[in-house]
Design a protein around this motif. Structure first.
Motif, PDB file in Angstrom:
ATOM      1  N   LEU A  89      61.169  85.187 102.006  1.00 16.90           N
ATOM      2  CA  LEU A  89      60.734  86.346 102.072  1.00 16.90           C
ATOM      3  C   LEU A  89      61.935  87.480 102.118  1.00 16.90           C
ATOM      4  N   GLY A  90      63.054  87.180 102.005  1.00 20.98           N
ATOM      5  CA  GLY A  90      63.926  88.241 101.889  1.00 20.98           C
ATOM      6  C   GLY A  90      63.665  89.275 101.227  1.00 20.98           C
ATOM      7  N   GLU A  91      63.479  89.436  99.817  1.00 26.31           N
ATOM      8  CA  GLU A  91      63.308  90.541  99.219  1.00 26.31           C
ATOM      9  C   GLU A  91      61.935  91.240  99.615  1.00 26.31           C
ATOM     10  N   VAL A  92      60.981  90.630  99.932  1.00 29.98           N
ATOM     11  CA  VAL A  92      59.629  91.116 100.610  1.00 29.98           C
ATOM     12  C   VAL A  92      60.028  92.067 101.967  1.00 29.98           C
ATOM     13  N   LEU A  93      60.901  91.447 102.831  1.00 33.06           N
ATOM     14  CA  LEU A  93      61.144  92.215 104.079  1.00 33.06           C
ATOM     15  C   LEU A  93      62.055  93.358 103.819  1.00 33.06           C
ATOM     16  N   THR A  94      62.637  93.710 102.511  1.00 35.37           N
ATOM     17  CA  THR A  94      63.320  95.024 102.470  1.00 35.37           C
ATOM     18  C   THR A  94      62.534  96.049 102.072  1.00 35.37           C
ATOM     19  N   LEU A  95      61.194  95.693 101.773  1.00 35.04           N
ATOM     20  CA  LEU A  95      60.074  96.798 101.254  1.00 35.04           C
ATOM     21  C   LEU A  95      60.132  97.662 102.324  1.00 35.04           C
ATOM     22  N   GLU A  96      59.309  99.208 102.165  1.00 35.04           N
ATOM     23  CA  GLU A  96      58.769  99.955 103.343  1.00 35.04           C
ATOM     24  C   GLU A  96      57.917  99.428 103.831  1.00 35.04           C
ATOM     25  N   PRO A  97      57.610  99.492 105.178  1.00 36.02           N
ATOM     26  CA  PRO A  97      56.745  98.746 106.014  1.00 36.02           C
ATOM     27  C   PRO A  97      55.446  98.650 105.526  1.00 36.02           C
ATOM     28  N   ALA A  98      54.839  99.631 104.962  1.00 34.95           N
ATOM     29  CA  ALA A  98      53.634  99.642 104.753  1.00 34.95           C
ATOM     30  C   ALA A  98      53.284  98.838 103.530  1.00 34.95           C
ATOM     31  N   ASP A  99      54.224  98.885 102.609  1.00 33.06           N
ATOM     32  CA  ASP A  99      54.115  98.110 101.306  1.00 33.06           C
ATOM     33  C   ASP A  99      54.173  96.653 101.746  1.00 33.06           C
ATOM     34  N   ARG A 100      55.165  96.350 102.514  1.00 30.92           N
ATOM     35  CA  ARG A 100      55.350  95.005 102.994  1.00 30.92           C
ATOM     36  C   ARG A 100      54.167  94.416 103.802  1.00 30.92           C
ATOM     37  N   ALA A 101      53.654  95.338 104.706  1.00 30.22           N
ATOM     38  CA  ALA A 101      52.660  94.736 105.591  1.00 30.22           C
ATOM     39  C   ALA A 101      51.391  94.490 104.577  1.00 30.22           C
ATOM     40  N   VAL A 102      50.933  95.328 103.615  1.00 32.18           N
ATOM     41  CA  VAL A 102      49.865  95.119 102.547  1.00 32.18           C
ATOM     42  C   VAL A 102      50.182  93.711 101.821  1.00 32.18           C
ATOM     43  N   LEU A 103      51.346  93.383 101.428  1.00 32.32           N
ATOM     44  CA  LEU A 103      51.449  92.208 100.545  1.00 32.32           C
ATOM     45  C   LEU A 103      51.302  90.880 101.438  1.00 32.32           C
ATOM     46  N   LEU A 104      52.004  91.208 102.648  1.00 31.74           N
ATOM     47  CA  LEU A 104      51.805  89.802 103.618  1.00 31.74           C
ATOM     48  C   LEU A 104      50.595  89.471 104.047  1.00 31.74           C
ATOM     49  N   GLU A 105      49.608  90.778 104.315  1.00 31.58           N
ATOM     50  CA  GLU A 105      48.363  90.631 104.733  1.00 31.58           C
ATOM     51  C   GLU A 105      47.558  89.906 103.409  1.00 31.58           C
ATOM     52  N   THR A 106      47.759  90.447 102.387  1.00 35.69           N
ATOM     53  CA  THR A 106      47.122  89.745 101.362  1.00 35.69           C
ATOM     54  C   THR A 106      47.445  88.315 101.147  1.00 35.69           C
ATOM     55  N   LEU A 107      48.501  87.970 101.207  1.00 27.62           N
ATOM     56  CA  LEU A 107      49.034  86.375 101.159  1.00 27.62           C
ATOM     57  C   LEU A 107      48.457  85.602 102.289  1.00 27.62           C
ATOM     58  N   GLU A 108      48.246  86.229 103.608  1.00 31.86           N
ATOM     59  CA  GLU A 108      47.669  85.665 104.622  1.00 31.86           C
ATOM     60  C   GLU A 108      46.205  85.272 104.313  1.00 31.86           C
ATOM     61  N   ALA A 109      45.508  86.549 103.749  1.00 33.12           N
ATOM     62  CA  ALA A 109      44.046  86.473 103.598  1.00 33.12           C
ATOM     63  C   ALA A 109      43.741  85.202 102.525  1.00 33.12           C
ATOM     64  N   TRP A 110      44.600  85.293 101.379  1.00 32.49           N
ATOM     65  CA  TRP A 110      44.455  84.265 100.388  1.00 32.49           C
ATOM     66  C   TRP A 110      44.551  82.926 100.797  1.00 32.49           C
ATOM     67  N   LEU A 111      45.836  82.824 101.715  1.00 35.71           N
ATOM     68  CA  LEU A 111      45.828  81.459 102.391  1.00 35.71           C
ATOM     69  C   LEU A 111      44.562  80.803 103.079  1.00 35.71           C
ATOM     70  N   ALA A 112      44.213  81.678 104.038  1.00 31.52           N
ATOM     71  CA  ALA A 112      43.029  81.525 104.783  1.00 31.52           C
ATOM     72  C   ALA A 112      41.940  81.360 104.213  1.00 31.52           C
ATOM     73  N   CYS A 113      41.625  81.934 103.185  1.00 35.40           N
ATOM     74  CA  CYS A 113      40.632  81.914 102.079  1.00 35.40           C
ATOM     75  C   CYS A 113      40.656  80.496 101.265  1.00 35.40           C
ATOM     76  N   GLU A 114      41.635  79.600 101.335  1.00 36.61           N
ATOM     77  CA  GLU A 114      41.946  78.568 100.615  1.00 36.61           C
ATOM     78  C   GLU A 114      42.136  78.738  99.207  1.00 36.61           C
ATOM     79  N   GLY A 115      42.929  79.951  98.965  1.00 27.62           N
ATOM     80  CA  GLY A 115      43.311  80.205  97.616  1.00 27.62           C
ATOM     81  C   GLY A 115      42.153  80.787  96.879  1.00 27.62           C
ATOM     82  N   SER A 116      41.112  81.087  97.308  1.00 28.43           N
ATOM     83  CA  SER A 116      40.134  81.988  96.559  1.00 28.43           C
ATOM     84  C   SER A 116      40.397  83.536  96.524  1.00 28.43           C
ATOM     85  N   ALA A 117      40.655  84.179  95.470  1.00 30.07           N
ATOM     86  CA  ALA A 117      41.032  85.665  95.333  1.00 30.07           C
ATOM     87  C   ALA A 117      39.816  86.355  95.658  1.00 30.07           C
TER      88      ALA A 117
END
Length: 399
Positions: A321-349
């Protein structure tokens, strides 16, 4: 008045004379006293050896007889002896009601013998001696009260010492000590089976909201709890019934414990509590700082692997996640939140989009961007595992 002497010198001299005449009969009074106690309850004989009991009863009755006829300013040896006797009886395990009964019974024997002695020699003195009844029984009551107070104080101290000893045994087991006989002594003292299914619960104690008193009162067939407070956590040892397991324990604790907390896997006895505690603590470490639930280690194994190796976890976060963590906080938070939601939903977009209140194509776009930043494909199992573990490590990392 201290209630220990008759009102007049004549009354006191008569009582002293009667008491002095009674002392030679003391051995037969003691014999009768012990006979009546044995008839009242067999516990006396079970707790006290006859010779020891006889000697102590003789001394107590002699001191009591001397006390009721002693001058007003004399030291209260009868109360001193009653205090010693109360402590001794508590240590010997004689029930308190039998201790009080023993004093009452001795008082009746002494008073009846005093009356018989005076009435047989000079019936006219009987009325004079009767005026001493209140004083005599006040002395007996005072002796019984002092003995009772000393008994209760000693009983509390013995219980405190016993509790401390049992807590020390339990702490030793939770620390993983394996001294011979340790588990057997703890089982006997805590009235728990030495062998059988156990689990350990560890609760974080940083936050208290009034529920901690309640969860200590949890009672339900199939579970037996023993709680121990520590500096930074609270540890619960749970004896599981034959028909109960971790599913039932988790349901019982849910909403009743001041979480977050961790539950260990089932172990086979008290001797394994140290291992179970360490696993329960590991389960607790998988909870983020804002968590309030109780989690099971067997349902958090991937995350447990991450938190058990903090150095490797930090390297995984940097590498993935090195490159992700260099993003602006708001941008980084959106990407990580989306990934966590996708994982929690068992890969269902689609399901992730519903959770995030956005279009499913938005989810796809964000995931593709994550793949570019991490140089990993979420379609490849190995890459997916790395990304999922890195997200968990980042989520649980300090700060």
């Amino acid at each position: 008045m201290n209630g220990r002497r008759p009102r007049t010198g004549h009354d006191w001299r008569l009582l002293k004379e009667a008491c002095t005449a009674l002392l030679p009969r003391l051995p037969e009074l003691v014999d009768e006293h012990l006979r009546q106690l044995a008839e009242h309850s067999p516990v006396f004989g079970h707790v006290l050896p006859y010779d020891v009991h006889w000697h102590e009863a003789e001394e107590a009755m002699r001191i009591g007889i001397e006390a009721i006829s002693a001058p007003r300013a004399s030291p209260r040896r009868d109360l001193e002896y009653a205090e010693e006797a109360g402590r001794r009886r508590a240590q010997q395990g004689l029930p308190l009601d039998l201790v009080v009964h023993s004093y009452r019974n001795a008082g009746y024997l002494v008073w009846d013998s005093l009356l018989e002695g005076v009435a047989g020699k000079d019936p006219e003195k009987l009325a004079v001696l009767m005026r001493s009844a209140t004083m005599v029984w006040s002395a007996v009551d005072a002796q019984a009260a002092v003995a009772s107070d000393a008994y209760r104080a000693t009983e509390l101290e013995l219980r405190r010492r016993t509790d401390e000893q049992l807590q020390a045994l339990l702490d030793a087991l939770l620390e993983g000590q394996t001294a011979p006989g340790l588990a057997a002594r703890a089982a006997a003292g805590l009235d728990l089976p030495e062998h059988g299914p156990y689990a350990v619960v560890v609760l974080r104690v940083e936050r208290r909201d009034g529920r901690e008193a309640f969860h200590r009162q949890i009672q339900r067939p199939g579970f037996r709890f023993v709680w121990r407070m520590r500096t930074d956590c609270e540890v619960g040892v749970v004896a599981l019934g034959a028909d109960e397991g971790l599913d039932g324990l988790a349901r019982l604790l849910d909403g009743r414990c001041p979480g977050p907390g961790g539950i260990s896997p089932v172990v086979g006895g008290l001797a394994e509590l140290g291992h179970a505690r360490r696993l329960a603590e590991l389960a607790l470490r998988t909870c983020p700082p804002d968590a309030t639930g109780i989690v099971r280690l067997d349902q958090r194994m991937p995350t447990a692997l991450v938190v058990s190796q903090p150095e490797l976890a930090g390297r995984l976060v940097t590498d993935v996640l090195g490159e992700v963590l260099t993003l602006e906080p708001a941008d980084r938070a959106v990407l990580l939140e989306t990934l966590e939601a996708w994982l929690a939903c068992e890969g269902s977009a689609g399901r992730a989009a519903g959770r995030l209140y956005c279009h499913r194509n938005t989810v796809f776009n964000r995931l593709r961007r994550l793949e570019q930043l991490t140089s990993r494909s979420l379609a490849r199992p190995r890459d997916l595992v790395e990304v999922a573990l890195a997200v968990e490590a980042h989520r649980l990392s300090p700060g």
